[in-house]
Structures are given as C-alpha cells and as structure tokens.
Design an enzyme around this catalytic site. Structure first.
Site, mmCIF file in Angstrom:
data_model
loop_
_atom_site.group_PDB
_atom_site.id
_atom_site.type_symbol
_atom_site.label_atom_id
_atom_site.label_comp_id
_atom_site.label_asym_id
_atom_site.label_seq_id
_atom_site.Cartn_x
_atom_site.Cartn_y
_atom_site.Cartn_z
ATOM 1 N N GLU A 1 10.737 42.925 -17.232
ATOM 2 C CA GLU A 1 10.781 41.532 -16.272
ATOM 3 C C GLU A 1 9.217 40.922 -16.454
ATOM 4 O O GLU A 1 8.447 41.476 -15.913
ATOM 5 C CB GLU A 1 11.400 41.699 -14.981
ATOM 6 C CG GLU A 1 11.638 40.349 -14.313
ATOM 7 C CD GLU A 1 12.095 40.685 -12.834
ATOM 8 O OE1 GLU A 1 11.720 41.541 -12.214
ATOM 9 O OE2 GLU A 1 12.792 39.907 -12.665
ATOM 10 N N GLU B 1 18.370 43.412 -3.483
ATOM 11 C CA GLU B 1 18.457 42.599 -4.568
ATOM 12 C C GLU B 1 17.207 42.560 -5.422
ATOM 13 O O GLU B 1 16.253 42.263 -5.042
ATOM 14 C CB GLU B 1 18.652 40.976 -3.843
ATOM 15 C CG GLU B 1 19.625 40.833 -2.988
ATOM 16 C CD GLU B 1 21.053 40.958 -3.860
ATOM 17 O OE1 GLU B 1 21.266 41.075 -5.056
ATOM 18 O OE2 GLU B 1 22.271 40.981 -2.954
ATOM 19 N N CYS C 1 14.813 35.663 -10.564
ATOM 20 C CA CYS C 1 15.320 37.040 -10.826
ATOM 21 C C CYS C 1 16.313 36.754 -11.860
ATOM 22 O O CYS C 1 16.815 37.732 -12.617
ATOM 23 C CB CYS C 1 16.007 37.649 -9.423
ATOM 24 S SG CYS C 1 17.069 36.583 -8.456
HETATM 25 P P1 NDP Z 1 7.572 42.691 -4.687
HETATM 26 O O1 NDP Z 1 8.588 43.678 -4.740
HETATM 27 O O2 NDP Z 1 6.415 43.072 -5.022
HETATM 28 O O3 NDP Z 1 7.724 42.154 -3.024
HETATM 29 C C1 NDP Z 1 8.785 41.777 -2.286
HETATM 30 C C2 NDP Z 1 8.670 41.936 -0.852
HETATM 31 O O4 NDP Z 1 8.406 43.368 -0.663
HETATM 32 C C3 NDP Z 1 7.427 41.256 -0.269
HETATM 33 O O5 NDP Z 1 7.502 40.588 0.959
HETATM 34 C C4 NDP Z 1 6.389 42.417 -0.185
HETATM 35 O O6 NDP Z 1 5.369 42.204 0.204
HETATM 36 C C5 NDP Z 1 7.194 43.676 0.000
HETATM 37 N N1 NDP Z 1 6.843 44.870 -0.141
HETATM 38 C C6 NDP Z 1 6.006 45.240 -1.112
HETATM 39 N N2 NDP Z 1 5.718 46.808 -0.896
HETATM 40 C C7 NDP Z 1 6.335 47.156 0.020
HETATM 41 C C8 NDP Z 1 6.834 48.285 0.736
HETATM 42 N N3 NDP Z 1 6.249 49.509 0.264
HETATM 43 N N4 NDP Z 1 7.540 48.546 1.706
HETATM 44 C C9 NDP Z 1 8.326 47.321 2.156
HETATM 45 N N5 NDP Z 1 8.064 46.185 1.665
HETATM 46 C C10 NDP Z 1 7.182 45.968 0.615
HETATM 47 O O7 NDP Z 1 8.252 41.306 -5.173
HETATM 48 P P2 NDP Z 1 7.883 39.977 -5.629
HETATM 49 O O8 NDP Z 1 7.290 39.521 -4.125
HETATM 50 O O9 NDP Z 1 6.734 40.218 -6.589
HETATM 51 O O10 NDP Z 1 8.891 39.361 -6.422
HETATM 52 C C11 NDP Z 1 9.306 39.095 -7.458
HETATM 53 C C12 NDP Z 1 10.406 40.205 -7.624
HETATM 54 O O11 NDP Z 1 11.589 39.928 -6.951
HETATM 55 C C13 NDP Z 1 10.953 40.259 -9.132
HETATM 56 O O12 NDP Z 1 11.214 41.559 -9.570
HETATM 57 C C14 NDP Z 1 12.424 39.295 -8.934
HETATM 58 O O13 NDP Z 1 13.243 39.666 -9.926
HETATM 59 C C15 NDP Z 1 12.964 39.943 -7.500
HETATM 60 N N6 NDP Z 1 13.802 38.942 -7.083
HETATM 61 C C16 NDP Z 1 15.202 39.490 -6.741
HETATM 62 C C17 NDP Z 1 16.191 38.342 -6.439
HETATM 63 C C18 NDP Z 1 17.428 39.136 -6.243
HETATM 64 O O14 NDP Z 1 18.186 38.200 -5.791
HETATM 65 N N7 NDP Z 1 17.942 40.099 -7.134
HETATM 66 C C19 NDP Z 1 15.576 37.108 -6.137
HETATM 67 C C20 NDP Z 1 14.470 36.853 -6.252
HETATM 68 C C21 NDP Z 1 13.193 37.577 -6.528
HETATM 69 P P3 NDP Z 1 3.825 41.502 -0.065
HETATM 70 O O15 NDP Z 1 4.358 40.529 -0.908
HETATM 71 O O16 NDP Z 1 3.659 40.945 1.244
HETATM 72 O O17 NDP Z 1 3.098 42.601 -0.488
#
Ligand code: NDP
Length: 495
Positions: free
Chosen positions: A388, A253, A287
């Site tokens: 975004e 997502e 999102c």
């Molecule tokens: P990120 O992609 O930065 O992080 C999401 C999660 O992935 C966090 O727990 C992060 O850890 C983890 N992560 C980061 N790098 C890795 C990796 N290499 N391997 C595995 N896990 C990893 O997103 P954000 O937290 O900044 O959230 C914002 C984004 O989420 C926006 O783009 C938004 O559009 C999207 N989003 C989408 C939704 C949907 O349903 N389509 C709903 C809500 C948000 P950590 O943060 O601890 O580094």
C-alpha cells in the site's frame, strides 16, 4: 492561526476541557507547513481518567435509564450541530489535512448524516422473542459493552470518527476517541458539539496523543471492552495481539491495494472518470483507492493514452481553490514514502507515464504536493503492486481474459474493494463474485452509503462497520428465559 499555535490548547476528558499531560500535538497545515494549533496531548494517565469518567457516566442512572428515543434525540442534535457548522468545520479540516474543500465539506456532511442515521436505527432496532422449546418464554436483548475505544487515522477525519462514535453512543456505550496525532482538530470539534448537544459528561472523551502512548494505553486499559480501529494493517495486528490477551472484541478497518478492472466493452468516458476519481481523489490517501488498474489487452494502448492525457489535466494546488483536484499530501514523511515507491517502481522496470515528481513553482514550495502519477510495465507481483503506497500513484497492467484478471486481482494480501467497468452485467457478476473484496463497485467507484455495511477481508480487516446493525457491534446479547411452568422442577423430588 499561526499565533494561536504558541499557546497549548486543551483536550476533552470526561466533560472537562483541560491540558493533557503528554507530548504536545501540533496540527500542521500541509499547504505551507504553518501550525494551526498545538494541543497538550494525552498521556496514559489522561487516557485512564477518560476511561474512568466513561465508566462513571455509564453507571449513572440518567444514562442507564434513558429510553432509546431520548438517547436518539441527543444523537440527532449532534448531527444537527455538525450540519449547522458545515462550512467552518470543512475549512478547519482543510487546514488540518489538506484535502480540497469539496471533499472536506463532504466528510462533515457524511458525519452529520451518520449521527442522524444511527439515531433512527436506535429508535427502530428491536430485541427478539425467540422460539421457546419448553415452558418458558425466551428472548434476546442487547446490552452495551461498556467503555469502548475508537482509534482513527488522519485521512478522513470527522467521517471516520462519526462512523465509530455514533453507533457506540447509540448502543449505550461510553467512548474514548483517540484521533491521529496529525489531525486532532475535527475530533475535538466533535467533542465540543456533542457537549453542546447535551451528551452527559464522560460519555465522550477526545484524547489526541501519540499512538504509542495514548493509543497503546487505551487498547491495554483493563476497563476498555472493545476497540474500534481504522488504520494500517501492522498497527491493527498489534492491537489484535493485545485484544487477544484481554479477550476483547475488535473491529479493524485496515489497508488496501484495490483492483479496478476495465473490460473492452466498458463505456470509456464512465470508466476513465471513475478510475481517476478512484485513485486520485484524496490525493490517493484512501484505504479504498483503486491503486491497481487492469485493462483488457485489446483496448490497453488507447485507454491508457486517454487516461494519461486526462491525468495531466488534473489540477494540483491550493485546496481552497474550487478548480483544485489534488491538494498536498498529509506530511513530509508521507510524501517521502510516495517518492520512494516511485523510485522503487523505476528500479523494478516500471515506466512513469506521467507525474512522478513534485510540481514546480513558488506556490508549491512550502507544501507537501505531489503530481498524480501513472506507471506501467510492472508485474502484479512487484512490490509497488503489492504494498500500500497511500498516495497518488496508479499502476496499470493489461490482462488477457476473465480468468487471468480474477487471478491477478486476487493475488494480494488485501481484500478491501474492487471496481469493475463493463457493459455486460452477467460478466460483472461472474467476475465480481470471484474476487475477495469487502466492497464491489460495478460501473461506479468510491461511492458510499451509511446504510450499507463496510468491511475488509484478508489483511484489510476484521468485523463490520456502518449499516443499521452497526450498533450491535458495540453490544452484547443477553438471553433471558422467563419460566412459565406452574409445577416445581421435579429433579429435586425425593423418590
Ligand atoms: P496508523 O495505523 O499509523 O495509525 C492509525 C491510528 O492508530 C492513529 O490514531 C495512530 O496514532 C494509532 N496508533 C498507532 N500505533 C498505535 C498503537 N500501538 N496502539 C494504538 N494505536 C496506535 O495509520 P495511519 O494513520 O497512517 O492511516 C493510514 C492507514 O489507515 C492506511 O493503511 C489506510 O489504508 C488505513 N485506513 C483504512 C481504512 C478502512 O476503512 N479500511 C480507512 C482509512 C484508512 P498516531 O497517528 O497518533 O500515532
């Protein structure tokens, strides 16, 4: 809470609360920068232990032989536990990510409802007897995939976690949950409530840690059979690459840049309220935020004037104050990102009609606040309209015709949601079905129901969450043939 931050707090691994061996994970209150608590985060070994404990728990005969209605009872108790603590959890989340109280309360209620919904789905989903084409009875049953990883972002804690954990447990899987390092509090509370509800040890672990260490270790672990991920598109792509090597299914997502379309025949009050809620609730950190607004040319000046006037009345401030519409952004880097996009808009020829700055005053001095911002004069091809921002920034553009707006709305790499405001239901259908978006809202926006599937298309995602069959994405089909022939197979007979 500031004093509690000094001592490292434990995390939840295989039914045990203990310190992780990774980097500390602080939860910071974005209202004033104070530290709520600091957790001893998970490293790759902790993640490995959580996966191993999940495998053991799944093999345990108690869980393997637990009947669906008994498993559903545990899920219901988790839902009840969340509901019983709605106010305290909502307050905790408010300190973790800065959303106003009415929003954090809504997220806790949503999480509780999600557990209740999947308990009901689990009790009522059926396996199938399929039409046989020989002397046998054929059926399809559904088996849990195994240990699955759930990785969540910071913008809607507890609701996005429940959306993954509830169907995965209902499916019979064990779950290792890696919340965003920015918002660990509510995920750990979910672990506590699940344990109190009687979920056997090991079936849920909560391993806050950094994405590059804990998240990456979870994705790469050979015994993890699926990743359900919500987050940014680039992170999703990186996870999909690892999954391709493992031949592991993923649900992704991802991000969005959703269009909202207002036709001249729309009810202006409904449309203005819907547009404001669609972009500025959650401080735009959503999102599905309606971040590109297309308004039919004939009403453009009047509509935008009204919209700007109403935006100026929105209250930015303390998320505890019931009059507040927008709390602080999640962090300083996130605010810096929003500011850099507003600067970019100015350099791309955009006009900032309102906002475009930090609010002034002592009350805002230590928090990461930003005013709701409306920009016009940009082309849909500008970077501000294509990338975004994930903040309270709305780009408004006029359109000439249905064909024009369909082309512009679709001119994006994303495909998460679309809103249409019109009095003509035939037009709503014509235009809506021509737009590539996983969710279409007509004369409403940003409304959700757990029983309705949710998915993104194009760069907004892969796979579906929610809905009754959401459980199935954590299971694999198994086809069973029951032989009914009384005669031996003649193939091996000697001629
Ligand atoms: P990120 O992609 O930065 O992080 C999401 C999660 O992935 C966090 O727990 C992060 O850890 C983890 N992560 C980061 N790098 C890795 C990796 N290499 N391997 C595995 N896990 C990893 O997103 P954000 O937290 O900044 O959230 C914002 C984004 O989420 C926006 O783009 C938004 O559009 C999207 N989003 C989408 C939704 C949907 O349903 N389509 C709903 C809500 C948000 P950590 O943060 O601890 O580094």
């Amino acid at each position: 809470m500031t004093t509690a931050a000094a001592a490292l707090q434990p995390i939840f691994i295989g039914g045990t609360w203990r310190l992780g061996r990774g980097a500390p994970v602080p939860s910071v209150n974005p209202v004033d920068g104070s530290v709520n608590a600091t957790f001893a985060g998970a490293d790759a070994n902790d993640v490995g232990e959580a996966v191993e404990r999940g495998r053991t728990a799944m093999a345990d005969s108690v869980w393997r032989h637990m009947l669906p209605h008994e498993r559903a009872r545990i899920l219901r108790r988790i839902g009840d536990g969340l509901a019983a603590e709605t106010e305290s959890l909502a307050l905790l989340q408010l300190r973790d990510n800065g959303k106003p109280l009415y929003e954090t309360r809504g997220l806790v209620i949503s999480a509780s409802n999600t557990f209740h919904f999947f308990a009901a789905a689990l009790e009522t989903l059926e396996s199938e007897v399929t039409p046989a084409r020989g002397a046998f009875l054929t059926m399809t049953t559904y088996q849990p995939l195994g240990v699955v990883g759930a990785i969540t972002p910071w913008n809607s804690p507890i609701a996005s976690e429940a959306q993954k954990v509830a169907p995965a447990l209902a499916a019979g899987c064990a779950v290792v949950l890696k919340p965003s390092e920015l918002t660990p509090l509510l995920a750990l509370e979910l672990g506590r409530i699940a344990q109190a509800a009687g979920l056997p040890d090991g079936l849920l672990s909560v391993v806050p840690g950094t994405g590059s260490v804990a998240g990456a270790a979870l994705v790469a672990h050979p015994d993890v059979r699926k990743i359900s991920f919500t987050g940014g598109t680039e992170t999703g792509r990186a996870i999909a690459r690892v999954a391709a090597d493992k031949l592991m299914p993923v649900t992704l997502e991802l991000g969005g840049k959703s269009p909202t379309i207002v036709f001249a025949d729309a009810d202006p009050e409904l449309a203005i309220n819907g547009v404001l809620f669609g972009i500025f609730s959650s401080q735009g950190q959503s999102c599905i935020a309606g971040s590109r607004l297309f308004v039919e040319r004939s009403i453009y000046p009047a509509f935008v004037e009204q919209l700007v006037a109403r935006t100026k009345q929105l209250q930015v401030g303390d998320p505890l104050d019931p009059r507040t519409h927008l709390g602080p952004l999640i962090s300083e880097p996130q605010r810096a990102k929003v500011e850099s996009y507003v600067e970019l808009a100015r350099s791309e020829g955009g006009r900032v009609l309102c906002g475009g700055r930090r609010p002034a005053g002592e009350a805002f001095a230590r928090g990461t606040f930003y005013e709701p911002t409306i920009i016009d004069g940009l082309s849909n091809r500008s970077r501000v309209c294509q990338e975004e921002i994930f903040g309270p920034v709305l780009a408004v553009m006029p359109f000439e015709s249905e064909a024009d707006v369909i082309e512009q709305a679709n001119d994006t790499v994303y495909g998460l949601a679309c809103g249409i405001w019109t009095g003509d239901y035939k037009r709503a259908w014509r235009v809506g079905t021509a737009i590539a978006a996983g969710t279409l809202w007509i004369n409403t926006y940003k409304q959700f129901s757990i029983s309705t599937p949710f998915a993104g298309v194009k760069a907004s995602g892969l796979g579906v969450e929610k809905g009754r069959t959401g459980i199935r994405s954590y299971q694999q089909e198994q086809s069973v043939y029951w032989g009914l022939d009384e005669r031996p197979n003649p193939w091996a007979n000697v001629p």
